[in-house]
Design an enzyme around this catalytic site. Structure first.
Site, PDB file in Angstrom:
ATOM      1  N   HIS A 114       0.856  -1.186   0.000  1.00 49.14           N
ATOM      2  CA  HIS A 114       0.000   0.000   0.000  1.00 49.14           C
ATOM      3  C   HIS A 114       0.893   1.238   0.000  1.00 49.14           C
ATOM      4  CE1 HIS A 114      -3.901  -1.906   1.771  1.00 49.14           C
ATOM      5  NE2 HIS A 114      -3.300  -2.725   0.914  1.00 49.14           N
ATOM      6  N   CYS A 153      -2.629   0.005   7.379  1.00 50.86           N
ATOM      7  CA  CYS A 153      -1.876   1.248   7.214  1.00 50.86           C
ATOM      8  C   CYS A 153      -2.035   2.174   8.419  1.00 50.86           C
ATOM      9  CB  CYS A 153      -2.290   1.943   5.929  1.00 50.86           C
ATOM     10  SG  CYS A 153      -1.800   1.005   4.459  1.00 50.86           S
ATOM     11  N   GLU A 170       0.926   3.916   1.809  1.00 47.31           N
ATOM     12  CA  GLU A 170       1.397   4.344   3.128  1.00 47.31           C
ATOM     13  C   GLU A 170       2.567   3.489   3.616  1.00 47.31           C
ATOM     14  OE1 GLU A 170      -3.219   4.651   3.408  1.00 47.31           O
ATOM     15  OE2 GLU A 170      -1.740   3.524   2.256  1.00 47.31           O
ATOM     16  N   CYS A 216      -6.448   2.126   5.655  1.00 44.94           N
ATOM     17  CA  CYS A 216      -7.074   0.868   6.061  1.00 44.94           C
ATOM     18  C   CYS A 216      -6.524   0.474   7.440  1.00 44.94           C
ATOM     19  CB  CYS A 216      -6.760  -0.213   5.025  1.00 44.94           C
ATOM     20  SG  CYS A 216      -5.030  -0.736   5.019  1.00 44.94           S
TER      21      CYS A 216
END
Length: 159
Positions: free
Chosen positions: A61, A94, A63, A91
């Site tokens: 992801h 993250c 992040e 999410c």
């Protein structure tokens, strides 16, 4: 001027950089999410976009990648005086990574009612067992980020 004031004053600039990262993800057929980590003095330390499809790794992801790059660049485990700018509400994975990295401020563009974990879902930072709680701000470039995500998923459904 306090450092938070410096970041708050320029947050639009950093959000635009995150949005450009999201566009890079879109162009690679990745979910269009971008992230930027900024130091307390306003310098961009790292930036990243989703690469889960490209790297065939569900952990890639934006992040997570931005945090990894920032830690490597600074040779630090924690990013205590840093801020992260993301185009979508983080999410659970993250949001937890942001907390574990002790990032001071989280700015994100648009909420994620299904998968978000900051103002939606499990609300990671409201959990009393969570040791580190960053300051959260959201809403800038909301429409642009939301539209880019809608366009991506509309295109995906056509395939």
């Amino acid at each position: 001027m306090e450092n938070k004031d410096l970041i708050d004053k320029n947050f639009q600039k950093y959000m635009k950089i995150a949005f450009l990262e999201a566009k890079k993800a879109f162009d690679k057929a990745e979910v269009p999410i971008g992230a930027v980590i900024v130091s307390k003095d306003g310098k961009v330390i790292s930036k990243a976009h989703n690469l889960t499809e490209t790297k065939k790794n569900s952990l890639c992801h934006a992040e997570i990648l931005a945090i990894q790059k920032a830690c490597k660049k600074l040779n630090e485990k924690y990013l205590m005086d840093c801020s992260i700018f993301v185009t979508l509400e983080p999410c659970p994975m993250c949001a937890t990574a942001i907390s574990l990295a002790k990032i001071k401020n989280v700015y994100f563009s648009t909420v994620d009612e299904k998968g978000g974990a900051v103002v939606n879902g499990v609300k990671i930072y409201e959990n009393m067992k969570n040791l580190y709680k960053p300051t959260v701000n959201y809403g800038y470039l909301k429409e642009e980020s939301s539209e880019l995500l809608k366009k991506f998923f509309k295109n995906l459904r056509k395939k």
